[in-house]
Design a protein around this motif. Structure first.
Motif, PDB file in Angstrom:
ATOM      1  N   SER A 218      80.874  55.237  -4.352  1.00  0.00           N
ATOM      2  CA  SER A 218      81.153  56.549  -3.769  1.00  0.00           C
ATOM      3  C   SER A 218      82.348  56.511  -2.828  1.00  0.00           C
ATOM      4  O   SER A 218      82.875  57.546  -2.440  1.00  0.00           O
ATOM      5  CB  SER A 218      79.927  57.055  -3.014  1.00  0.00           C
ATOM      6  OG  SER A 218      79.711  56.244  -1.884  1.00  0.00           O
ATOM      7  N   LEU A 219      82.811  55.323  -2.470  1.00  0.00           N
ATOM      8  CA  LEU A 219      83.864  55.249  -1.458  1.00  0.00           C
ATOM      9  C   LEU A 219      85.173  55.930  -1.846  1.00  0.00           C
ATOM     10  O   LEU A 219      85.704  56.720  -1.062  1.00  0.00           O
ATOM     11  CB  LEU A 219      84.112  53.789  -1.046  1.00  0.00           C
ATOM     12  CG  LEU A 219      85.137  53.642   0.087  1.00  0.00           C
ATOM     13  CD1 LEU A 219      84.612  54.263   1.363  1.00  0.00           C
ATOM     14  CD2 LEU A 219      85.477  52.179   0.313  1.00  0.00           C
TER      15      LEU A 219
ATOM     16  N   GLN B 168      91.081  66.285   4.112  1.00  0.00           N
ATOM     17  CA  GLN B 168      90.678  67.029   5.293  1.00  0.00           C
ATOM     18  C   GLN B 168      91.633  66.745   6.452  1.00  0.00           C
ATOM     19  O   GLN B 168      92.054  67.659   7.162  1.00  0.00           O
ATOM     20  CB  GLN B 168      89.250  66.664   5.690  1.00  0.00           C
ATOM     21  CG  GLN B 168      88.756  67.545   6.810  1.00  0.00           C
ATOM     22  CD  GLN B 168      87.319  67.276   7.171  1.00  0.00           C
ATOM     23  OE1 GLN B 168      86.425  67.991   6.787  1.00  0.00           O
ATOM     24  NE2 GLN B 168      87.124  66.206   7.912  1.00  0.00           N
ATOM     25  N   GLU B 169      91.984  65.475   6.639  1.00  0.00           N
ATOM     26  CA  GLU B 169      92.939  65.135   7.690  1.00  0.00           C
ATOM     27  C   GLU B 169      94.245  65.882   7.471  1.00  0.00           C
ATOM     28  O   GLU B 169      94.848  66.411   8.399  1.00  0.00           O
ATOM     29  CB  GLU B 169      93.280  63.631   7.670  1.00  0.00           C
ATOM     30  CG  GLU B 169      92.177  62.715   8.122  1.00  0.00           C
ATOM     31  CD  GLU B 169      91.843  62.868   9.591  1.00  0.00           C
ATOM     32  OE1 GLU B 169      92.556  62.277  10.420  1.00  0.00           O
ATOM     33  OE2 GLU B 169      90.865  63.561   9.896  1.00  0.00           O
TER      34      GLU B 169
ATOM     35  N   THR C   7      83.251  73.422  -2.637  1.00  0.00           N
ATOM     36  CA  THR C   7      82.705  74.630  -2.014  1.00  0.00           C
ATOM     37  C   THR C   7      82.871  75.835  -2.920  1.00  0.00           C
ATOM     38  O   THR C   7      81.990  76.677  -3.021  1.00  0.00           O
ATOM     39  CB  THR C   7      83.458  74.956  -0.711  1.00  0.00           C
ATOM     40  OG1 THR C   7      83.977  73.756  -0.169  1.00  0.00           O
ATOM     41  CG2 THR C   7      82.556  75.654   0.268  1.00  0.00           C
TER      42      THR C   7
ATOM     43  N   ARG D 162      84.977  59.722  -1.517  1.00  0.00           N
ATOM     44  CA  ARG D 162      84.796  60.140  -0.123  1.00  0.00           C
ATOM     45  C   ARG D 162      86.091  59.957   0.662  1.00  0.00           C
ATOM     46  O   ARG D 162      86.447  60.759   1.523  1.00  0.00           O
ATOM     47  CB  ARG D 162      83.699  59.310   0.536  1.00  0.00           C
ATOM     48  CG  ARG D 162      82.314  59.606   0.009  1.00  0.00           C
ATOM     49  CD  ARG D 162      81.289  58.642   0.582  1.00  0.00           C
ATOM     50  NE  ARG D 162      81.036  58.926   1.990  1.00  0.00           N
ATOM     51  CZ  ARG D 162      80.518  58.055   2.837  1.00  0.00           C
ATOM     52  NH1 ARG D 162      80.228  56.841   2.446  1.00  0.00           N
ATOM     53  NH2 ARG D 162      80.295  58.383   4.088  1.00  0.00           N
ATOM     54  N   LEU D 163      86.784  58.875   0.346  1.00  0.00           N
ATOM     55  CA  LEU D 163      88.027  58.597   1.053  1.00  0.00           C
ATOM     56  C   LEU D 163      89.064  59.668   0.730  1.00  0.00           C
ATOM     57  O   LEU D 163      89.763  60.170   1.622  1.00  0.00           O
ATOM     58  CB  LEU D 163      88.533  57.220   0.633  1.00  0.00           C
ATOM     59  CG  LEU D 163      89.422  56.456   1.611  1.00  0.00           C
ATOM     60  CD1 LEU D 163      88.854  56.515   3.011  1.00  0.00           C
ATOM     61  CD2 LEU D 163      89.549  55.016   1.164  1.00  0.00           C
TER      62      LEU D 163
ATOM     63  N   LEU E  66      77.099  52.625  -2.802  1.00  0.00           N
ATOM     64  CA  LEU E  66      77.982  52.812  -1.657  1.00  0.00           C
ATOM     65  C   LEU E  66      79.419  52.565  -2.051  1.00  0.00           C
ATOM     66  O   LEU E  66      80.328  53.338  -1.744  1.00  0.00           O
ATOM     67  CB  LEU E  66      77.578  51.860  -0.518  1.00  0.00           C
ATOM     68  CG  LEU E  66      78.442  51.936   0.734  1.00  0.00           C
ATOM     69  CD1 LEU E  66      78.108  53.179   1.519  1.00  0.00           C
ATOM     70  CD2 LEU E  66      78.249  50.711   1.603  1.00  0.00           C
ATOM     71  N   ASN E  67      79.636  51.472  -2.767  1.00  0.00           N
ATOM     72  CA  ASN E  67      80.996  51.124  -3.176  1.00  0.00           C
ATOM     73  C   ASN E  67      81.572  52.121  -4.159  1.00  0.00           C
ATOM     74  O   ASN E  67      82.737  52.455  -4.104  1.00  0.00           O
ATOM     75  CB  ASN E  67      81.018  49.723  -3.780  1.00  0.00           C
ATOM     76  CG  ASN E  67      80.940  48.649  -2.713  1.00  0.00           C
ATOM     77  OD1 ASN E  67      81.452  48.816  -1.627  1.00  0.00           O
ATOM     78  ND2 ASN E  67      80.282  47.558  -3.027  1.00  0.00           N
TER      79      ASN E  67
ATOM     80  N   GLN F 246      88.501  62.731  -0.174  1.00  0.00           N
ATOM     81  CA  GLN F 246      88.079  63.963   0.478  1.00  0.00           C
ATOM     82  C   GLN F 246      88.436  63.919   1.962  1.00  0.00           C
ATOM     83  O   GLN F 246      88.903  64.894   2.548  1.00  0.00           O
ATOM     84  CB  GLN F 246      86.569  64.130   0.286  1.00  0.00           C
ATOM     85  CG  GLN F 246      85.999  65.473   0.668  1.00  0.00           C
ATOM     86  CD  GLN F 246      86.405  66.592  -0.262  1.00  0.00           C
ATOM     87  OE1 GLN F 246      87.232  66.415  -1.154  1.00  0.00           O
ATOM     88  NE2 GLN F 246      85.854  67.751  -0.056  1.00  0.00           N
ATOM     89  N   SER F 247      88.212  62.760   2.580  1.00  0.00           N
ATOM     90  CA  SER F 247      88.487  62.614   3.993  1.00  0.00           C
ATOM     91  C   SER F 247      89.978  62.738   4.278  1.00  0.00           C
ATOM     92  O   SER F 247      90.385  63.385   5.248  1.00  0.00           O
ATOM     93  CB  SER F 247      87.967  61.251   4.461  1.00  0.00           C
ATOM     94  OG  SER F 247      88.294  61.047   5.807  1.00  0.00           O
ATOM     95  N   ILE F 248      90.794  62.142   3.433  1.00  0.00           N
ATOM     96  CA  ILE F 248      92.239  62.214   3.629  1.00  0.00           C
ATOM     97  C   ILE F 248      92.727  63.647   3.476  1.00  0.00           C
ATOM     98  O   ILE F 248      93.551  64.125   4.260  1.00  0.00           O
ATOM     99  CB  ILE F 248      92.960  61.284   2.636  1.00  0.00           C
ATOM    100  CG1 ILE F 248      92.718  59.825   3.046  1.00  0.00           C
ATOM    101  CG2 ILE F 248      94.450  61.572   2.570  1.00  0.00           C
ATOM    102  CD1 ILE F 248      93.170  58.819   2.031  1.00  0.00           C
TER     103      ILE F 248
END
Lengths: 472, 501
Positions: A257-258, A268-269, A426, A261-262, A254-255, A264-266
Motif C-alpha cells: 500500500s505504500l 496533497q502536499e 472523493t 499512499r505516498l 503494508l509494503n 496521494q500524500s505528495i
C-alpha cells in the motif's frame, strides 16, 4: 518468504528424518516391516487379503527421491494398506437419494476441514440406500481423502464417524498397525507428496486423484516411536508458523500500500503549497484570478458560458483548514472550470470512448453525437475511472460516459489535472455502495483549489512528476 | 461591548501594524496584555478582601495606571506609549525580584514576563488594542466567565497558527477524560506538560460540580498542579488559571524531565494524572540520565510515561494521550516501558482515536491509555494487569475528517461513554466465520505479552485512513514496518529454536 514456504520446508525436513534426532534404541523400520509382513500373511490365510497383495512392486534405485536415515525404510503405500478404495460412482447416488433429517452421513471433500471430518451441513442418505452402499462404509482409523479438487484434503475417521459412508468425491483407505496416522497426514501434506500427486494427475480443469499413482507412492517410513516424535514436533511448530504467516501477510500489505499512499500524500502536499518554495517575485495568484474573471466574461459574451457560471469568488482564509501560502489564492473548481455536454451535431465521426482513447480499440463511427474538437479536454463521469481526464486526439464525438471539461487558459493545465487526479477517490463516491461509481458534479464544483502563481504551478507539476518517477 | 467582536476587532487593528508577522505573533501580543488586564481585575478582588494588600507590581506599571483611557485625552499614545512599554514596562516587570518566600500570585508576574515579547511598532494602534482589551468588564461574574470561553477560542486559534498549535489538546477530549476519570473533592491532579492548561481547566470544570461546602471550594482551588517548559503557553496557562479563580496557581515554569525520577517521594505524587505529552521530540543525554537506563528512551513521550509511573500515587489513576508509535513501537526502551506498565500497573483501557483530531496541526493517530497504580486481584503471577480492554472510536456519521471548521465535539465521545460501563466485545465476521473487523476486544495480559506488547489492536480499517503529509507517512511506515519486522523475527527465532537451528 511466506508461511506456506516455511511450512513446506519444515515438512520436508520432517519426512527426510532431519526434524527430530534418530534414537538408536528405537526399533528400526525394517523390523517394523517384517512384523507388518507377518500380519499380512496371517490375514491372507484368513482370506481377508489377496495373495498378490503380499508383494509390492519393487523399488528401483533411481526412483528414490532423497536420502533417509539408516533406521528408516522406503515402502510403497499400497503395501501398508488393507483397504484402498474410491467412494461410490456418481451413478450410484442421485440427488433424490439424499434425505434431510435422519439418515446416514456421506463424507465428501467439502466435509473435510483441517484434518477432521466436519458434520455441519453433511449430506445423508436413507437406510435403504445405505444398504446398497455397503462396500463404502467407513471404519474408525480409516483415512478419507479428496479424489477431486483440493487433493490435500485428508481426515482420520474417528469413533464418531464409524459407520458413515464415503461420498462420491472421496477416496478411503485403511492402514495396518505400524503407520502412525498423524504421521501419514504430515507426509500426505508435504510438497513431496502433493506435487507427486498433482504432477501426474489425470483430468483437465480439475485435479483428480490417480489411484495407481497413490498406490505406488514411495513412503519414507520411520520407526514407530520416531513417527510420534515427529508429529509432536510439528504440532509445536505449526501454530508459530501460522502466527508468522499472519504477521508476514500484514507486512506485505503494508509494503504494497505504500506507493499509492505516498503518491496521494505528495499530491496533497503539492496542492496545499508545501511541495515547492514560494517565490515572492512571481506575480501573485490574485492577478491570475482577475484575468480568469475577464476570460469568463468574454465566454459569456460568446455564449459558451452561462452568466450564472461566470463568477470567480476567492475563499477567505478562515474558510480554509490549513495555512495559505503567500501569493496563493483559493477558489472552488467551479470558478475555474466547467463541465458541459459539448455541441450536439450530426455527421460521421469517430466515437471516442475510454477504450479508444486508451488505444485498446479502433473507434466506432457514429452519425450523430456530442462533438468535441481535437485538443479539447474530456473527463470520465461514470465508471471505475471517473475523474480521469483525456485530451481528444481528433475531432469527434465524446463517449457517452464523458463530459467536456473547460479549464481557464490562464492556468497551467497539468496543475489543475493533478488536483482533479488527487480527488478522484472523493469524486467517485456519489453515494456509498452505489453500483456504478459516478462523478458527482456538486462535489466536483465545490472542491477547494489552491491557485499558486503560474510559474509555481509549473514548478509543482515538475516536482510531482520527478517524485512519481522515483516511486514507480 | 459584544465579546464576539473582541477577537475580530483586535485582529483588524493589528493587521495594520508592521511588527506583527502572522497569527502566532498576534496571539503572543494579545497574551501579555490580557494577562495584565486579568491580573489587574484579580487585584481588585484581593484589595477588596484583604486590608493590607500591596501589589507586587510597581504603581507606574500597573494596568490601571498606564493602560486606562479615561477619555480626557491624557492617556499615553503613539510614541510616548511605545517608549513606555518598551523601555519601562517590560524591563521593570522582567526584573522583578522573586525570592522563595514570594507568594505564587505575585511571582507569576515575573515568570510570565520573563520571555514575553512586545512586537507592535505603531503606538497609535497599540493604544487602540489596549482600549479594546480594557473594555472587558471582568469584574462582572458573567462576563468574566464568558471571557473564559473567549479565551479558549483564542487558544484554539493557536492550533491553526501552525507550530504554536502543539500546546492545545481539543477540549472535547480533555473534557471527556476529566469527566470519565471521576474527580473527587480532596484529590490532587497533575499535568506535567500542561501547555495552556486544557486538562487542568477541564478537571476544574468537572470537579466544580461536586463542590458543596466552602471547605470543598478550598480543596478545589488547591487541587491542580502543572508544569510547562515553554514560556508562551506558560503565560497563557497562568492567565487561564486566574480566569478560573485559581489565585495562586501551582503552575511551574520548568522542565518536567530534568529531575531524577527515582528521587520522587510520596509528597511529589498525585491522585490523578491527565496529560498529552509532546511527541516526536528527541531528548539528549543530559535529560536521559535522569531515568533508569533500561527505560531511557530518547523519545520525549516515552520519558513522560516513565515520569508519570513514578509520580502516580498508590491507587492513583492516569489517562494519557499517546501516538500510535508508542502502541506498536518495539525499540528496547518502549518494550521495557510497556512491560513495566503491565507488571506494575493496571492498564485497563486503551481507546483508539480517529486521526485528524489535532487537525490542522497534525494528522497523527492518537490513543488514550488509562492505567491505575494498583494490582488487580486475580492478575497472573508477576503482573498487575489482568486484562486490557480496547475500544475504537470511529469517525462520527457524516464526518470524513475533523477540521478547523468542523472540530471534534464533546458529544462525539458519547459512544465511549455508552460502552464504558457495560463493556462488550464488538467483532464483525463474514459468512465464512472469518473475522472482518474488531472494534472492541478484551485481551488477557498473557495474550499481550505473546504479541510482544503490541498494543496496536482494534485498528482503524484502511479505508478510514487520513492522508498524512509525507514526513509523517514515512515515519509511520518505518515504525510499523520495524514493529512487524520485530514480531516476525521473534516468531522466526522461536521456530528456529524449536528446529534446533
Amino acid at each position: 518468504m511466506n508461511a506456506q514456504q516455511l511450512r513446506n520446508s519444515i515438512l520436508q525436513q520432517a519426512i527426510q528424518g532431519k526434524l527430530v534426532a534418530q534414537d538408536p534404541n528405537d526399533e528400526p523400520a525394517s523390523v517394523l516391516l517384517q512384523r507388518i509382513r507377518k500380519e499380512k500373511e496371517r490375514l491372507a490365510k484368513e482370506g481377508k487379503l489377496k495373495k498378490k497383495d503380499l508383494e509390492s512392486k519393487p523399488i528401483e534405485e533411481d526412483e528414490i527421491p532423497f536420502e533417509i536415515p539408516e533406521s528408516w525404510e522406503w515402502v510403497r503405500l499400497q503395501y501398508l494398506c488393507t483397504r484402498f478404495s474410491t467412494g461410490p460412482f456418481g451413478t450410484m447416488v442421485h440427488k433424490e437419494d439424499y434425505v434431510d433429517l435422519e439418515g446416514h452421513p456421506l463424507v465428501n471433500p467439502t466435509n473435510i476441514k483441517n484434518g477432521k471430518i466436519v458434520a455441519e451441513g453433511i449430506k445423508k442418505v436413507s437406510n435403504t440406500k445405505y444398504k446398497e452402499l455397503g462396500s463404502y462404509v467407513l471404519q474408525t482409523n480409516d483415512l478419507v481423502l479428496a479424489r477431486r479438487g483440493d487433493l490435500s484434503k485428508i481426515a482420520i475417521v474417528t469413533e464418531k464417524e464409524n459407520g458413515w459412508l464415503a461420498g462420491t468425491g472421496a477416496f478411503f483407505m485403511h492402514f495396518l498397525d505400524g503407520l502412525f496416522l498423524p504421521y501419514f497426514i504430515v507426509l500426505y501434506s508435504s510438497f513431496y507428496c502433493q506435487s507427486y500427486l498433482l504432477d501426474q494427475s489425470v483430468g483437465g480443469t480439475m485435479n483428480n486423484l490417480n489411484q495407481k499413482l497413490l498406490s505406488d507412492f514411495l513412503l519414507p517410513l520411520p520407526p514407530l516411536v520416531e513417527q510420534r516424535r515427529i508429529v509432536a514436533k510439528i504440532e509445536e511448530l505449526m501454530p508459530l508458523v501460522e502466527r508468522y504467516g499472519k504477521a508476514q501477510d500484514e507486512l506485505d500489505k503494508l509494503n504494497e500500500s505504500l506507493p499509492a499512499r505516498l503518491r496521494q500524500s505528495i499530491l496533497q502536499e503539492a496542492i496545499q503549497g508545501r511541495l515547492v518554495p514560494q517565490d515572492p517575485k512571481e506575480e501573485p495568484a490574485s492577478e491570475l484570478l482577475k484575468r480568469i474573471r475577464k476570460e469568463k466574461e468574454q465566454l459569456v459574451k460568446e455564449k459558451t458560458l452561462k452568466a450564472k457560471d461566470a463568477s470567480v469568488t476567492p475563499l477567505q482564509s478562515d474558510e480554509i483548514s490549513y495555512t495559505i501560502p503567500n501569493g496563493w489564492a483559493f477558489v472552488r473548481l467551479k470558478d475555474i472550470c466547467q463541465l458541459s455536454d459539448g455541441e450536439k451535431q450530426t455527421g460521421s465521426h469517430i466515437c471516442m470512448d475510454a477504450k479508444y482513447l486508451r488505444g485498446k480499440k479502433t473507434g466506432d463511427i457514429l452519425e450523430s453525437g456530442k462533438f468535441v474538437k481535437k485538443g479539447d479536454n474530456i473527463i470520465l463521469v461514470d465508471g471505475e475511472n471517473s475523474g480521469e481526464v483525456f485530451t481528444a486526439p481528433i475531432d469527434g464525438y465524446m463517449g457517452s460516459t464523458f463530459k467536456k471539461l473547460w479549464v481557464s487558459s490562464e492556468l497551467y493545465l497539468p496543475y489543475i489535472l493533478n488536483i482533479i487526479r488527487s480527488y478522484k477517490e472523493t469524486l467517485r463516491n456519489s453515494k456509498k455502495g452505489a453500483a456504478i461509481p459516478h462523478l458527482n458534479k456538486d462535489i466536483f464544483y465545490n472542491i477547494e483549489v489552491g491557485i499558486p502563481p503560474f510559474s509555481e504551478q509549473k514548478r509543482i507539476v515538475a516536482k510531482v512528476e520527478e517524485l512519481f518517477g522515483v516511486i514507480g | 461591548m459584544a465579546l464576539t467582536n473582541f477577537v475580530k476587532s483586535i485582529r483588524n487593528i493589528m493587521r495594520n501594524d508592521a511588527g506583527i508577522n502572522g497569527d502566532a505573533q498576534r496571539i503572543e501580543q494579545i497574551a501579555w496584555m490580557l494577562f495584565l488586564k486579568v491580573y489587574d481585575e484579580k487585584e481588585n478582588d484581593w484589595e477588596f478582601n484583604e486590608d493590607n494588600y500591596v501589589s507586587f507590581i510597581p504603581e507606574n506599571c500597573r494596568w490601571r495606571n498606564w493602560a486606562k483611557d479615561d477619555g480626557t485625552g491624557k492617556a499615553m499614545t503613539a510614541d510616548t506609549l511605545l517608549d513606555f512599554v518598551n523601555n519601562t514596562l517590560f524591563p521593570t516587570l522582567k526584573k522583578l525580584e522573586v525570592t522563595p518566600t514570594t507568594p505564587m500570585r505575585s511571582a507569576i508576574v515575573q515568570t510570565t514576563f520573563q520571555d514575553a515579547n512586545q512586537y507592535m511598532k505603531d503606538g497609535v494602534l497599540l493604544r487602540q488594542v489596549i482600549n479594546v482589551i480594557d473594555q472587558l468588564d471582568l469584574g462582572d461574574y458573567e462576563e468574566s466567565h464568558a471571557f473564559g470561553e473567549i479565551y479558549e477560542a483564542i487558544l484554539k486559534e493557536m492550533q491553526s497558527a501552525g507550530s504554536a498549535g502543539e500546546f492545545y489538546t481539543p477540549r472535547a477530549l480533555t473534557d471527556f477524560m476529566a469527566e470519565i476519570i471521576q474527580p473527587k473533592v480532596g484529590e490532587k491532579m497533575a499535568d506535567f506538560a500542561c501547555g495552556t492548561g486544557g486538562f487542568i481547566t477541564s478537571w476544574l470544570n468537572a470537579l466544580d460540580k461536586k463542590v458543596k461546602t466552602a471547605e470543598d471550594r478550598e480543596q478545589y482551588a488547591k487541587s491542580v498542579f502543572g508544569i510547562e517548559k515553554k514560556q508562551f503557553p506558560y503565560m497563557l496557562c497562568v492567565t487561564n488559571m486566574l480566569l478560573h479563580d485559581i489565585d495562586s496557581p501551582k503552575i511551574m515554569h520548568d522542565n518536567s524531565l530534568a529531575k531524577d525520577v527515582l528521587n520522587y517521594t510520596d509528597d511529589d505524587k498525585f491522585d490523578v494524572v491527565l496529560m498529552n505529552p509532546p511527541y516526536g521530540g528527541s531528548e539528549k543525554n543530559d535529560i536521559k540520565k535522569h531515568f533508569p537506563a533500561d527505560l531511557s528512551s530518547s523519545e520525549t513521550a516515552d520519558l513522560f510515561m516513565v515520569l508519570i509511573m513514578h509520580r502516580l500515587k498508590e491507587n492513583g489513576r492516569a489517562a494519557v494521550i499517546l501516538p500510535d508509535g508508542f502502541l506498536f513501537g518495539t525499540d528496547n526502551a518502549k518494550m521495557a516501558i510497556k512491560e513495566k506498565l503491565l507488571r506494575e500497573f493496571n492498564v485497563h483501557t486503551i481507546i483508539r482515536l480517529p486521526g485528524s483530531i489535532f487537525s490542522p496541526y497534525t494528522s497523527i493517530n492518537t490513543n488514550i491509555i488509562f492505567f491505575n497504580n494498583e494490582k488487580v486481584e486475580d492478575a497472573p503471577e508477576g503482573f498487575s494487569t489482568k486484562e486490557t480492554w480496547f475500544f475504537r472510536l470511529d469517525m462520527p456519521e457524516g464526518y470524513k475528517h475533523f477540521s478547523k471548521t468542523k472540530p471534534m465535539r464533546v458529544e462525539h465521545c458519547q459512544p465511549i461513554r455508552d460502552w464504558w460501563t457495560d463493556r462488550k466485545e464488538i467483532v464483525t465476521t463474514d459468512d465464512d466465520g472469518n473475522v472482518v473487523d474488531e472494534k472492541s476486544r478484551c485481551f488477557k495480559v498473557e495474550e499481550l505479552m505473546v504479541k510482544s506488547c503490541n498494543f496496536d489492536q482494534c485498528k482503524f480499517p484502511k479505508a478510514d485512513e487520513e492522508v498524512l503529509p509525507p514526513a509523517e507517512l514515512l515515519a509511520d511506515y518505518h515504525k510499523r514496518r520495524e514493529a512487524m519486522d520485530k514480531q516476525i523475527d521473534d516468531m522466526l527465532s522461536k521456530i528456529q529454536t524449536l528446529l534446533g537451528l
